[in-house]
Scaffold this active site. Structure first.
Site, PDB file in Angstrom:
ATOM      1  N   GLU A   2      36.460   5.558   9.800  1.00 43.89           N
ATOM      2  CA  GLU A   2      36.462   5.865   8.361  1.00 43.89           C
ATOM      3  C   GLU A   2      35.225   6.709   8.089  1.00 43.89           C
ATOM      4  OE1 GLU A   2      36.371   3.743   3.956  1.00 43.89           O
ATOM      5  OE2 GLU A   2      35.761   2.615   5.730  1.00 43.89           O
ATOM      6  N   CYS A  15      31.981   6.240  -0.520  1.00 44.31           N
ATOM      7  CA  CYS A  15      33.048   7.190  -0.205  1.00 44.31           C
ATOM      8  C   CYS A  15      34.098   7.212  -1.298  1.00 44.31           C
ATOM      9  CB  CYS A  15      33.685   6.854   1.148  1.00 44.31           C
ATOM     10  SG  CYS A  15      34.408   5.217   1.223  1.00 44.31           S
TER      11      CYS A  15
END
Length: 359
Positions: free
Chosen positions: A286, A320
Site C-alpha cells: 500500500e 493517504c
C-alpha cells in the site's frame, strides 16, 4: 459464533466525560515516558545495545521512550522463531485463533484512551485522530477474527461426477509486516493479526519513528496469551532488518504500507527468487494515494466544506486518505471555495496534546 461486526464508535471530545478521560490518560502516559522497550522474539526480550530514541514530534525535548533496535542476526532469529511457532500455530483451529483477536480487541477497548494518548505523544495525532486510530485497530481485530472463520472453512467448487471436491485455504508460513509512522497502531495491528489469524506467523516491524506504540501493542498480545513466536516484535532500521527480511528465502510474504519508492524496492526484492526459496514470495503493498473530493451542485455547501477541511487537514494531511484535490461543479465552485478558505483560517495550530487542539 460471533455477533455481527460493528465498527467501534467514536466519542465527542466536546463532552465533559470523554474530555476528562483523555486528559487523565495523557497524564497517565506522561508518567510512563522514558522507558526502554526491547525486541520480543519467541516470547523473550532481547537487548541489542543499539538504542534509538523516540521523541514527541510536537515537543522534540520530550522523550517518549527508548527502543533496542534489531540487527540482521536478530532478524534471522525472528525468522527461525516464526518457523518454529508455525508448526503448531498453523494447526490450531481457526475458531481458537480468532478468539485470541477478540480477546485482544476487548483489552484494547478497555484501554482505548490510554493507547490514544500514546498516539498523541508519539505521532502528534490530535485527540480525535488518535482515538480513530485506536478504534480502527479494534475494528481490524474484530473484523479479521470473523473473516478468518468464514474463509478458512472448506468452500464448494465445481462439481464433477464421481468426485468430492472442495477448496481449502492454507497458511503459507512466516511473513513480515512493515507498518508506517502515520498509523502506528491501526495498520501495525491490522497487518500483523490478519496474517496470524489464518495460521501464519508474523515478524512485526514498526516504523522507526513510532516504535513505542507498537511495543505497547505487543504487550497487549502477550496479555492475551498469544503463543510465543506467533507474532515477533522487531523494531529496527528499514535499510537493515527490512532489507534483510524482504529478501530472505524463508519469508513467505511481505505486507507493507509506506512510500512509493520503498514499496517498489520491496516489490523488486520479493520478485527475485532467492537460493533455497520455495515458491513465490507474496507482496502486499500500500503506497499512498492522491484522493479527491467531488462536490456536485445541489448539496449542502456548509457540510461539504466541513468535510473537505477535515479531510484535507486532519492529522495535518499526513494520511493517504487525505483530501488533496477538490473538484467542484462550476455553479458552486466560488461559494464552496470561500467556505473552505473561511473554515481553514479557523483551524488552530499547536501541540495536539492540548485540549485546545482536539480535532
Amino acid at each position: 459464533m460471533f455477533t455481527t461486526f460493528q465498527n467501534e464508535p467514536y466519542v465527542n471530545f466536546s463532552e465533559p466525560e470523554p474530555r476528562a478521560k483523555m486528559l487523565a490518560a495523557l497524564q497517565q502516559v506522561e508518567n510512563e515516558l522514558g522507558k526502554t522497550y526491547l525486541p520480543v522474539i519467541g516470547g523473550k526480550r532481547i537487548e541489542t545495545g543499539q538504542i534509538a530514541t523516540s521523541v514527541n514530534p510536537a515537543n522534540r525535548t520530550q522523550v517518549v521512550g527508548y527502543v533496542h533496535e534489531a540487527t540482521e542476526s536478530l532478524a534471522e532469529s525472528a525468522v527461525q522463531s516464526g518457523k518454529e511457532a508455525f508448526r503448531s500455530w498453523s494447526r490450531v483451529p481457526v475458531e481458537v485463533r480468532a478468539r485470541y483477536l477478540v480477546k485482544v480487541a476487548a483489552l484494547l477497548r478497555r484501554r482505548i484512551y490510554e493507547f490514544s494518548a500514546w498516539l498523541v505523544l508519539e505521532s502528534s495525532k490530535s485527540w480525535l485522530e488518535a482515538y480513530a486510530d485506536t478504534a480502527e485497530a479494534i475494528d481490524f481485530l474484530e473484523f479479521y477474527a470473523r473473516e478468518a472463520v468464514r474463509v478458512c472453512r472448506p468452500h464448494p467448487t465445481t462439481p464433477f461426477t464421481g468426485e468430492e471436491n472442495e477448496v481449502m485455504y492454507l497458511p503459507i508460513g512466516v511473513g513480515v509486516s512493515i507498518s508506517p509512522w502515520n498509523f502506528p497502531l491501526a495498520i501495525a495491528a491490522g497487518m500483523a493479526v490478519s496474517a496470524a489469524v489464518v495460521g501464519n506467523t508474523v515478524i512485526m516491524k514498526p516504523a522507526e519513528q513510532t516504535p513505542i506504540v507498537a511495543a505497547k501493542f505487543m504487550e497487549l498480545l502477550e496479555e492475551a496469551s498469544l503463543p510465543a513466536g506467533v507474532i515477533n516484535f522487531l523494531p529496527g532500521r528499514g535499510e537493515i532488518v527490512g532489507e534483510y527480511l524482504t529478501g530472505h528465502p524463508e519469508i513467505a510474504f511481505v505486507s507493507f504500507t509506506g512510500s512509493r519508492d520503498v514499496g517498489l524496492h520491496i516489490h523488486q526484492r520479493a520478485a527475485t527468487h532467492q537460493k533455497g526459496q520455495r515458491g513465490l514470495k507474496r507482496a502486499i503493498l500500500e503506497m499512498g494515494g492522491k484522493d479527491a473530493t467531488i462536490v456536485d451542485e445541489g448539496v449542502d455547501l456548509d457540510v461539504a466544506a466541513e468535510g473537505v477541511v477535515a479531510g484535507a487537514f486532519g492529522f495535518q494531511g499526513q494520511k493517504c486518505s487525505a483530501c488533496s484535490r477538490l473538484i467542484a461543479h462550476t455553479d458552486i465552485y466560488d461559494a464552496l471555495l470561500e467556505k473552505v478558505v473561511e473554515r481553514t483560517k479557523r483551524l488552530t495550530l499547536g501541540n495536539p496534546a492540548s485540549p485546545n487542539n482536539v480535532n
